[in-house]
Structure formats: C-alpha cells, structure tokens
Write an enzyme that holds these catalytic residues in place. Structure first.
Site, short mmCIF file in Angstrom:
data_model
loop_
_atom_site.label_atom_id
_atom_site.label_comp_id
_atom_site.label_asym_id
_atom_site.label_seq_id
_atom_site.Cartn_x
_atom_site.Cartn_y
_atom_site.Cartn_z
N ASP A 242 -4.91 9.59 5.36
CA ASP A 242 -6.03 8.71 5.69
C ASP A 242 -5.63 7.23 5.52
OD1 ASP A 242 -8.93 8.22 6.16
OD2 ASP A 242 -8.87 7.48 4.09
N GLU A 278 -3.16 8.30 10.02
CA GLU A 278 -4.17 7.49 10.71
C GLU A 278 -3.82 6.02 10.52
OE1 GLU A 278 -8.97 6.51 10.53
OE2 GLU A 278 -7.77 6.73 8.70
#
Length: 543
Positions: A242, A278
């Site tokens: 993330d 990401e």
C-alpha cells in the site's frame, strides 16, 4: 409399403443422429466441422507463475456467513467456487488485520485477524481451500503507517508524555520512539499532530490516526521482516504493498530503496512470492519503481475515470481512438522495460479508491463489457475489483465505492452484507451476480468469457506486444503478442456501431484460425480466407 416405412424410419434416425452430432459439435464435444463458436471448449493453458488474473476482495462487504451484516473469511470461502468459475486464479485480500476502522488500513496488530472477519483458523481454512483450487492469495500489507492504537505507537506516545523538562527521548529506554517520525515542537503543518500531552508531534500523511513510520529505524525493519515471515509461513503467495510512494513522499529514490529491501527479504524467503505495489503516479514516475525488483506496480495510465480505457470508450471524438489504445499498450510495456526487462505489468480499470466502471461509462452495458476486454486482455497480471463483473454502482465517498457485493435481490439468500456505516444507498442498474450467472448475455458472462480467453492463450498475459502499423483503420486496434516462440494476433473493433472487415494475410503473419472471440452483442466474429469480419465492439484472437 413396409419397406418404405423401414427406409423412412432409418432416414429419420440418421437425421436425428446428424442433429445430435452437430449439437455436440456446437458444444465442442464432437465432430461435424470446427466452428469459431467452439472456442470455449478449448483447454485452459494453466501455468503456475505470477502472471495471473486477480480478484480484489474487500472482505467487509463481500459475503457475510454469520448474519451480522459484515463480510468475513468464511463468507469468502463460501464464494470460492464462484471466483474459480469466473476463471480467477489469484485473490487480493484488502487488509484483514485488526483495526479501528471499517476499511482496516490502520493496523493495530500485524499478526492477527480482525475479529469482525473471523479467526486465524478461518484464515488457515481459506488458504487450504484456495490451494485446492490453484488460487494464489496475496495480502494487503500496509507498511507506510500503523494505527494510532498499535502498541508500538501507544508505548512511544506514553513514553514521550512521561519525559521531564529538558529530558531527551532515548531509544534504549523506549525503542518505539524511533519507529515513527517524532519532532519536538509544532511543525505548523496540517499533516503533523501532537503526541498526546507531550511537546512532541508526529507525522500522519493520511490521517491523524495513521501515524507514518520511520524506515530509518533498523529495528522497525526487523519488526516488518517478522511480519513477512509470519504470513509467508501461513501460506500467502505474496503481498500488495500500500501507498509505496508515501514512504518518503516526493522522494522516489528513497522509496525505491525501501522497496528493494522488502523485495530482497521476501524473495529470499520465497522466490515464487508475488508482490504488486501501489505507486499512484503517471507512467514515467511509477515505471522507475521497477528498479526495486518488485514484480509489479499498478498501471494507472489505463485505470480510473480519466485513464486510457475510458478515453477509448467514452471520448469517441478522436477518430483514431483504437490506434491510440494500441500505441499506449506498447508505450507502457516499453517504458516499464527500460527499468526492468522481466517486469510484470499490473493492469486494472477500477479499484476500491475509484468510482465504479458502470458510472464512468454512463451505465452503458455494451461499453462496460468492452472495458472488461480492454483491461483483462492486457499483458501482465490483470486485476478486477469485486462487483465489476456485474456492473455494480458506487461513486462519491469512499464508502460508496466499497458497497456490499450485490449477490441478489432475494432476501432469502444469505451472504448479503450491510456495507460501511456511512455508505449512501446504492441503486444498482444491473442484476445481482446469482441472476446474471443464468444469463449468457450478461456482464458476468462476458467477463467469464474474457477471462477464459485469457486463460486459454498464455501469450495474452505473458506476450511481448507489438502494433500492426499497417492496419490504419482508426476503429481497429491490431497487435501481436509473442511468448515462448509463439505469436498470436489480437484485433479489436472499437467502433460502437459499425462492423469492420480487416484483411490479414495468413501466409505473411503465419496464423491459421480463430482461437477465440468476444463481442458485446454475441454476434460471431468470422474468418473467410484472409479477411476477418468483426462486429461492433468485438475482439478476436488469431493463432
């Protein structure tokens, strides 16, 4: 008279036998000549690698097994057949660790399961069931920040509050003070917050309750290595990382260093593990992150409401829209490969932070179907967000984008969740999953066919893309994909209304047949000699 009746009966039997044979052939079970419509009966070419078709699941909203309105791991287990039948062979689970929020991106304990989702025994059962089906599972791993309720932060804050006047913090007394970015005095920034009643402030780039960690701390890195070991030993196939560009916001060089450490550690423990990061940036920036060794980064050039897929299907004023799509495929591939030749692209259209495709495409069912082909048939590891396969609704606030999986309107069917508390009511324009499964013309069925076509042809995921520049029709995207010494051709008719004929010499290009096709209306793609006839909004694979 008796003889004529006998011959008549025999002719009737032969006619019935012929009908039966042709029916079996149409189902791909017998002879009667090979038709392009037989392509669904071709074998899936299973390759156990990291080029997969991934299904992103927000457990909270996916399937409720115990009637409390919240999705859980047992609910995911109950839908594994559904996921497998669609053709997915990978699952990305959004955070499942204990948290104070519904979305669970603020982790309180990296080595436990949030009680709302079940127990560690439930997780073990999920992993066992996925292994039986050949489904690889990756977990969302949130390294950029923890919860403000994580014991590391709680103890660091309490320690800072206990310091006397003029006393400086000591990592020997409390090692956790080095795990976060604490500074003395107010930095006068909207992303810095006071640590309790102390004179110290901490950085929280996303939210005050998500304190950012400090990767300069070697002790923190050892903690995260223990977390990685724990989940790999549990059988997970890797991690979705993330917010990797926020480890050191605005500093790709330092972010890449952190990712290189993560990659080296994970691959030393499990060389087959898969990781996707990401890095929400444009192509020229996120491509640099491949230098870290991480397998994949999400392809933000094609995703979201302003990405190439929407531009191709909605902004139709461009007479060369299909040509632009093909050029962008090659550009993305070549830009990434400048940094690492063996990189695996990670195409997607929509994820949990974006308005759903149905809204982006103005609830046009034909465009929604075609968007599936534009996404899933890209090279790399393709990702699909739960509910996109049925055209779910959801836009605006984040909670709306994470609405309950729409299984059915029948209240007697269990599994429907309540969704996030602050979610606004969602009105779905298309039927639920259980209803769409029965309809061969549904969005669900189109997704299933698209994934099948991808799984039957290994070149689609793994192949090197080249554009057929001699095909100049602005509505036709024509590309080749080459893998393991074999080459296939994909032709996309991206005209919304017109059927197209494309001439492609068999002798020049070395193909012989249609390996499979898709069209949003079900109209068949045909090959006659060197000429392919493509209905509007269709794709064909030539082999």
């Amino acid at each position: 008279m008796r003889e004529r009746k006998k011959h008549g009966a025999l002719r009737g039997l032969r006619f019935l036998a012929l009908l039966l044979a042709c029916s079996l052939a149409a189902a791909g079970l017998s002879g009667c000549g090979k038709k392009t419509s037989d392509w669904r009966s071709r074998e899936v070419q299973s390759i156990d690698d990291n080029y997969r078709t991934w299904y992103e699941i927000f457990v909270y909203s996916f399937c409720d097994s115990n009637g409390d309105g919240i999705g859980d791991l047992q609910g995911v287990i109950s839908k594994l057949d559904y996921i497998q039948e669609l053709g997915f062979n990978g699952i990305w689970l959004m955070p499942i660790m204990p948290s104070t929020t519904y979305h669970k991106y603020d982790v309180k304990d990296y080595m436990k399961i949030d009680p709302e989702y079940g127990t560690m025994e439930d997780f073990d059962a999920l992993m066992a069931e996925c292994e039986k089906r050949g489904i690889k599972v990756i977990l969302d791993l949130v390294l950029n920040h923890t919860s403000s309720k994580h014991p590391w932060f709680v103890q660091a804050k309490e320690y800072l509050e206990s310091l006397g006047e003029g006393q400086e913090p000591s990592a020997e007394e409390c090692p956790y003070v080095g795990y976060y970015n604490f500074v003395k005095g107010n930095p006068s920034s909207t992303t810095w917050y006071q640590a309790g009643t102390s004179g110290y402030y901490y950085e929280g780039g996303f939210w005050s309750e998500m304190p950012d960690v400090n990767f300069e701390s070697e002790a923190l890195r050892r903690e995260f290595e223990a977390v990685i070991d724990f989940w790999l030993e549990k059988g997970v196939g890797g991690f979705r990382l993330d917010a990797v560009k926020e480890f050191y916001s605005g500093n790709p060089t330092k972010n890449i260093e952190v990712l290189r450490w993560v990659n080296d550690y994970v691959k030393a423990a499990d060389p087959d593990a898969y990781m996707v990061g990401e890095a929400w940036e444009g192509l020229n920036v996120y491509a640099q992150y491949y230098e870290s060794g991480i397998d994949s980064f999400f392809n933000f050039e094609f995703g979201d409401s302003n990405g190439r897929i929407v531009k191709t299907l909605v902004f139709t004023g461009d007479v060369n829209n299909a040509q632009a799509y093909a050029k962008e495929l090659v550009k993305a591939q070549n830009t990434i490969r400048k940094y690492r030749e063996d990189a695996i692209d990670a195409p997607f259209f929509i994820n949990h932070d974006m308005g759903r495709a149905a809204g982006c495409l103005r609830y046009d069912e034909r465009k929604i179907k075609m968007s599936a082909a534009l996404n899933v048939l890209m090279s790399g590891s393709a990702f699909v967000y739960y509910g996109e396969e049925i055209g779910m609704t959801g836009s605006g606030k984040d909670e709306n984008k994470r609405a309950p999986m729409f299984w059915t309107t029948d209240s007697r069917i269990s599994g429907m969740t309540n969704g996030p508390a602050d979610m606004e009511p969602q009105e779905h324009r298309f039927a639920g999953a259980l209803d769409q499964m029965k309809d061969p013309k549904s969005i669900y069925s189109f997704y299933k066919d698209t994934i099948l076509l991808r799984n039957q042809n290994p070149e689609i995921a793994r192949g090197t893309v080249a554009r057929l520049e001699e095909i100049t029709d602005g509505d036709i995207a024509a590309i080749s994909k080459e893998y393991d010494g074999k080459k296939i051709y994909l032709l996309y008719n991206l005209s919304e209304t017109e059927s197209k004929q494309v001439k492609l010499s068999k002798s020049q290009y070395g193909y012989s047949e249609i390996a499979g096709w898709l069209s949003v209306d079900g109209e068949e793609v045909k090959l006659s000699g060197d000429t392919v006839t493509l209905p509007s909004y269709s794709v064909v694979v030539l082999r």
